[in-house]
Design a protein around this motif. Structure first.
Motif, PDB file in Angstrom:
ATOM      1  N   LEU A   1       0.818  -1.206   0.000  1.00  0.00           N
ATOM      2  CA  LEU A   1       0.000   0.000   0.000  1.00  0.00           C
ATOM      3  C   LEU A   1       0.855   1.260   0.000  1.00  0.00           C
ATOM      4  O   LEU A   1       0.477   2.278  -0.580  1.00  0.00           O
ATOM      5  N   LEU A   2       2.002   1.209   0.643  1.00  0.00           N
ATOM      6  CA  LEU A   2       2.904   2.360   0.614  1.00  0.00           C
ATOM      7  C   LEU A   2       3.342   2.679  -0.811  1.00  0.00           C
ATOM      8  O   LEU A   2       3.526   3.836  -1.169  1.00  0.00           O
ATOM      9  N   GLY A   3       3.473   1.653  -1.626  1.00  0.00           N
ATOM     10  CA  GLY A   3       3.922   1.869  -2.985  1.00  0.00           C
ATOM     11  C   GLY A   3       2.811   2.114  -3.981  1.00  0.00           C
ATOM     12  O   GLY A   3       3.050   2.696  -5.041  1.00  0.00           O
ATOM     13  N   SER A   4       1.586   1.704  -3.645  1.00  0.00           N
ATOM     14  CA  SER A   4       0.517   1.736  -4.656  1.00  0.00           C
ATOM     15  C   SER A   4      -0.699   2.553  -4.264  1.00  0.00           C
ATOM     16  O   SER A   4      -1.532   2.848  -5.118  1.00  0.00           O
ATOM     17  N   ALA A   5      -0.828   2.890  -3.000  1.00  0.00           N
ATOM     18  CA  ALA A   5      -2.055   3.521  -2.531  1.00  0.00           C
ATOM     19  C   ALA A   5      -1.774   4.890  -1.919  1.00  0.00           C
ATOM     20  O   ALA A   5      -0.635   5.211  -1.588  1.00  0.00           O
ATOM     21  N   ARG A   6      -2.838   5.654  -1.800  1.00  0.00           N
ATOM     22  CA  ARG A   6      -2.757   6.913  -1.064  1.00  0.00           C
ATOM     23  C   ARG A   6      -3.467   6.687   0.260  1.00  0.00           C
ATOM     24  O   ARG A   6      -4.687   6.784   0.346  1.00  0.00           O
ATOM     25  N   MET A   7      -2.687   6.381   1.284  1.00  0.00           N
ATOM     26  CA  MET A   7      -3.258   6.058   2.589  1.00  0.00           C
ATOM     27  C   MET A   7      -3.399   7.314   3.426  1.00  0.00           C
ATOM     28  O   MET A   7      -2.477   8.115   3.543  1.00  0.00           O
ATOM     29  N   GLU A   8      -4.603   7.470   4.000  1.00  0.00           N
ATOM     30  CA  GLU A   8      -4.881   8.627   4.847  1.00  0.00           C
ATOM     31  C   GLU A   8      -4.379   8.412   6.269  1.00  0.00           C
ATOM     32  O   GLU A   8      -3.942   9.356   6.929  1.00  0.00           O
ATOM     33  N   PHE A   9      -4.515   7.201   6.763  1.00  0.00           N
ATOM     34  CA  PHE A   9      -3.992   6.885   8.102  1.00  0.00           C
ATOM     35  C   PHE A   9      -3.823   5.379   8.226  1.00  0.00           C
ATOM     36  O   PHE A   9      -4.381   4.593   7.449  1.00  0.00           O
ATOM     37  N   TRP A  10      -3.018   4.996   9.231  1.00  0.00           N
ATOM     38  CA  TRP A  10      -2.749   3.574   9.493  1.00  0.00           C
ATOM     39  C   TRP A  10      -3.245   3.127  10.861  1.00  0.00           C
ATOM     40  O   TRP A  10      -3.475   1.946  11.081  1.00  0.00           O
ATOM     41  N   HIS A  11      -3.357   4.058  11.781  1.00  0.00           N
ATOM     42  CA  HIS A  11      -3.693   3.692  13.158  1.00  0.00           C
ATOM     43  C   HIS A  11      -4.697   4.681  13.737  1.00  0.00           C
ATOM     44  O   HIS A  11      -4.643   5.875  13.455  1.00  0.00           O
ATOM     45  N   VAL A  12      -5.600   4.154  14.562  1.00  0.00           N
ATOM     46  CA  VAL A  12      -6.571   4.968  15.293  1.00  0.00           C
ATOM     47  C   VAL A  12      -6.388   4.660  16.768  1.00  0.00           C
ATOM     48  O   VAL A  12      -6.223   3.497  17.158  1.00  0.00           O
ATOM     49  N   ASN A  13      -6.432   5.690  17.588  1.00  0.00           N
ATOM     50  CA  ASN A  13      -6.102   5.539  19.003  1.00  0.00           C
ATOM     51  C   ASN A  13      -7.293   4.994  19.794  1.00  0.00           C
ATOM     52  O   ASN A  13      -7.826   5.650  20.688  1.00  0.00           O
ATOM     53  N   ILE A  14      -7.735   3.789  19.433  1.00  0.00           N
ATOM     54  CA  ILE A  14      -8.808   3.127  20.158  1.00  0.00           C
ATOM     55  C   ILE A  14      -8.368   1.721  20.530  1.00  0.00           C
ATOM     56  O   ILE A  14      -7.482   1.138  19.912  1.00  0.00           O
ATOM     57  N   ARG A  15      -9.010   1.201  21.542  1.00  0.00           N
ATOM     58  CA  ARG A  15      -8.704  -0.153  22.013  1.00  0.00           C
ATOM     59  C   ARG A  15     -10.016  -0.850  22.319  1.00  0.00           C
ATOM     60  O   ARG A  15     -10.784  -0.354  23.143  1.00  0.00           O
ATOM     61  N   PRO A  16     -10.297  -1.961  21.628  1.00  0.00           N
ATOM     62  CA  PRO A  16      -9.494  -2.600  20.577  1.00  0.00           C
ATOM     63  C   PRO A  16      -9.754  -1.930  19.219  1.00  0.00           C
ATOM     64  O   PRO A  16     -10.769  -1.267  19.039  1.00  0.00           O
ATOM     65  N   GLY A  17      -8.834  -2.122  18.291  1.00  0.00           N
ATOM     66  CA  GLY A  17      -9.032  -1.637  16.931  1.00  0.00           C
ATOM     67  C   GLY A  17      -7.995  -0.663  16.443  1.00  0.00           C
ATOM     68  O   GLY A  17      -8.171  -0.053  15.389  1.00  0.00           O
ATOM     69  N   ARG A  18      -6.883  -0.497  17.158  1.00  0.00           N
ATOM     70  CA  ARG A  18      -5.897   0.519  16.789  1.00  0.00           C
ATOM     71  C   ARG A  18      -5.356   0.362  15.370  1.00  0.00           C
ATOM     72  O   ARG A  18      -5.267   1.344  14.631  1.00  0.00           O
ATOM     73  N   PRO A  19      -4.986  -0.849  14.916  1.00  0.00           N
ATOM     74  CA  PRO A  19      -4.400  -0.936  13.566  1.00  0.00           C
ATOM     75  C   PRO A  19      -5.445  -0.939  12.451  1.00  0.00           C
ATOM     76  O   PRO A  19      -5.635  -1.927  11.742  1.00  0.00           O
ATOM     77  N   LEU A  20      -6.157   0.205  12.311  1.00  0.00           N
ATOM     78  CA  LEU A  20      -7.122   0.372  11.230  1.00  0.00           C
ATOM     79  C   LEU A  20      -6.537   1.345  10.223  1.00  0.00           C
ATOM     80  O   LEU A  20      -6.138   2.448  10.585  1.00  0.00           O
ATOM     81  N   GLY A  21      -6.476   0.944   8.956  1.00  0.00           N
ATOM     82  CA  GLY A  21      -5.961   1.812   7.909  1.00  0.00           C
ATOM     83  C   GLY A  21      -7.041   2.179   6.910  1.00  0.00           C
ATOM     84  O   GLY A  21      -7.995   1.415   6.683  1.00  0.00           O
ATOM     85  N   PHE A  22      -6.880   3.358   6.284  1.00  0.00           N
ATOM     86  CA  PHE A  22      -7.864   3.829   5.310  1.00  0.00           C
ATOM     87  C   PHE A  22      -7.145   4.618   4.225  1.00  0.00           C
ATOM     88  O   PHE A  22      -6.256   5.428   4.514  1.00  0.00           O
ATOM     89  N   GLY A  23      -7.511   4.367   2.975  1.00  0.00           N
ATOM     90  CA  GLY A  23      -6.917   5.111   1.876  1.00  0.00           C
ATOM     91  C   GLY A  23      -7.579   4.784   0.563  1.00  0.00           C
ATOM     92  O   GLY A  23      -8.690   4.237   0.516  1.00  0.00           O
ATOM     93  N   ARG A  24      -6.884   5.099  -0.491  1.00  0.00           N
ATOM     94  CA  ARG A  24      -7.405   4.937  -1.847  1.00  0.00           C
ATOM     95  C   ARG A  24      -6.447   4.076  -2.644  1.00  0.00           C
ATOM     96  O   ARG A  24      -5.244   4.331  -2.702  1.00  0.00           O
TER      97      ARG A  24
END
Length: 413
Positions: free
Chosen positions: A271-294
């Motif tokens: 994804l780093l090479g092919s996508a435009r990621m808006e974020f990789w982590h959200v400061n919640i527990r559980p569920g921190r490693p949530l990513g979102f992009g295009r």
């Protein structure tokens, strides 16, 4: 040429920041179709539906009883002559004159001349006469024409997701079909070692893939067209090709890994090479490693590994993103309120926690009790609970009796 990736900073976002980014970026998909009512449940209306006539179309009875003239019932216990009957689809065509009554059932058109309905329990019949007992108010037990919907009024607004009541409204307007937005297309995939196979004994170190069936259920409730790509495994090139192909044909890709090392060693570099990621982590527990992009034409979510974390992030962020993409607006207000906790709670500092609890009625007060087993892999805590106890980043430990925020999650998706 692939798009460059922007991680949006190394620090994880708050849940409000992440939700705000997602809902700001996504917009309703194009495309519509005309569907019959029996296939329209859970679809999103494309444009306002305007009532072509009054509903109900004519004054009708709200009770089983007798249609009468109030002027004939001003004296105590008047005796009226029964001159006919009316029911839905069978109209009394005469005129209710002085001293007369017409037997009606619920939904029957009010005969000309009548201006009130007397319920059966307030009437005593003898042969062809009826004795009216009790006082009568003007317009009593009459549903007036246009009382539900007036001709030319907006019956269903654009962006409304159709439920059973809305289907009934459309039917009451004589509409056999409705214009709706096309279904959202969602691809689901996992990457990594295959899950254990149903129907054979579980081998040492193996596990079944609960996440896939959690997401099947959540996405079915959302009414999307689902493309299940199964579990991708093997060489990185073939997995990358499968993901790129999926992203070309859908609106959203939901991806998760069966082990965290694969996220680090393969999915994230892809994804780093092919996508435009808006974020990789959200400061919640559980569920921190949530990513979102295009990724190409599709929005891309990378989900956590653990099943409770998958459900938390779906309910809190992904579900409303799918609703907005599907054209639903306005988005429903998320139910949240404060109640007294029946449990003491240890709070991890610096993150927003979503704990599972049960709402309990104690006298006239609604309280919440924390469930045991709050680990992100304890899926039974979701099955046995009915709400999230939401502890914001700044919250500390709580004692029994303290007030907490709760978010019911039954039916949220």
């Amino acid at each position: 040429m692939p798009e460059s990736c922007t991680e949006g900073g190394s620090a994880p976002l708050t849940i409000l920041e992440a939700r705000g980014i997602v809902l700001e970026r996504v917009s309703p998909v194009n495309g519509w179709e005309r569907v019959p009512l029996q296939s329209a449940l859970n679809r999103v209306v494309l444009q306002d539906v305007v009532a072509p006539f009054n509903v109900p179309p004519w004054d009708n009875s709200a009770m089983d009883g007798f249609a009468v003239r109030r002027a004939d019932c001003l004296e105590p216990e008047p005796l009226l002559q029964i001159v006919g009957a009316a029911e839905p689809g069978r109209v009394f065509t005469g005129l209710v004159g002085e001293g007369q009554a017409v037997r009606v059932v619920t939904g029957a058109a009010i005969p000309r001349g009548a201006d009130a309905v007397v319920p059966l329990e307030c009437a005593r019949t003898t042969g062809s006469t009826v004795c009216i007992q009790g006082g009568i108010e003007p317009g009593q037990h009459i549903r007036h024409s246009g009382e539900d919907l007036a001709e030319g009024s907006r019956a269903i607004p654009s962006g409304r997701r159709l439920g059973p009541a809305e289907l009934g409204i459309l039917a009451s307007l004589g509409l056999a079909e409705v214009l709706v937005r096309r279904r959202l297309r969602v691809a689901l995939l996992s990457a990594g070692s295959e899950a254990a196979t149903f129907g054979r004994p579980l081998g040492f170190g193996e596990s079944f893939d609960a996440n896939r069936y959690i997401l099947f259920g959540l996405l079915a409730e959302m009414g999307v067209d689902l493309m299940d790509l199964g579990a991708l495994h093997g060489d990185p090139e073939s997995m990358e090709a499968a993901i790129r192909a999926a992203a070309e044909g859908v609106d959203v890709v939901l991806a998760y890994s069966r082990n965290s090392s694969l996220d680090k060693d393969w999915l994230k570099p892809l994804l780093l090479g092919s996508a435009r990621m808006e974020f990789w982590h959200v400061n919640i527990r559980p569920g921190r490693p949530l990513g979102f992009g295009r990724l190409g034409p599709s929005w891309f979510f990378t989900l956590p590994l653990n099943p409770v974390a998958v459900m938390v992030t779906y309910y809190e962020i992904i579900a409303d993103a799918l609703r907005k993409l599907a054209g639903e607006h306005p988005l429903a207000t998320r139910t949240e309120f404060r109640v007294r906790s029946l449990s003491s709670i240890r709070k991890m500092s610096g993150c927003c926690e979503y704990l599972r609890g049960n709402l309990i009625q104690e006298g006239e007060e609604t309280c919440v009790r924390l469930l045991p087993g709050q680990g992100s892999g304890v899926l039974s805590s979701m099955a046995d609970s009915d709400c999230f106890i939401v502890l914001p980043e700044e919250a500390g430990d709580l004692r029994e009796g303290d007030f907490v925020r709760v978010r019911p999650f039954r039916g949220l998706s």
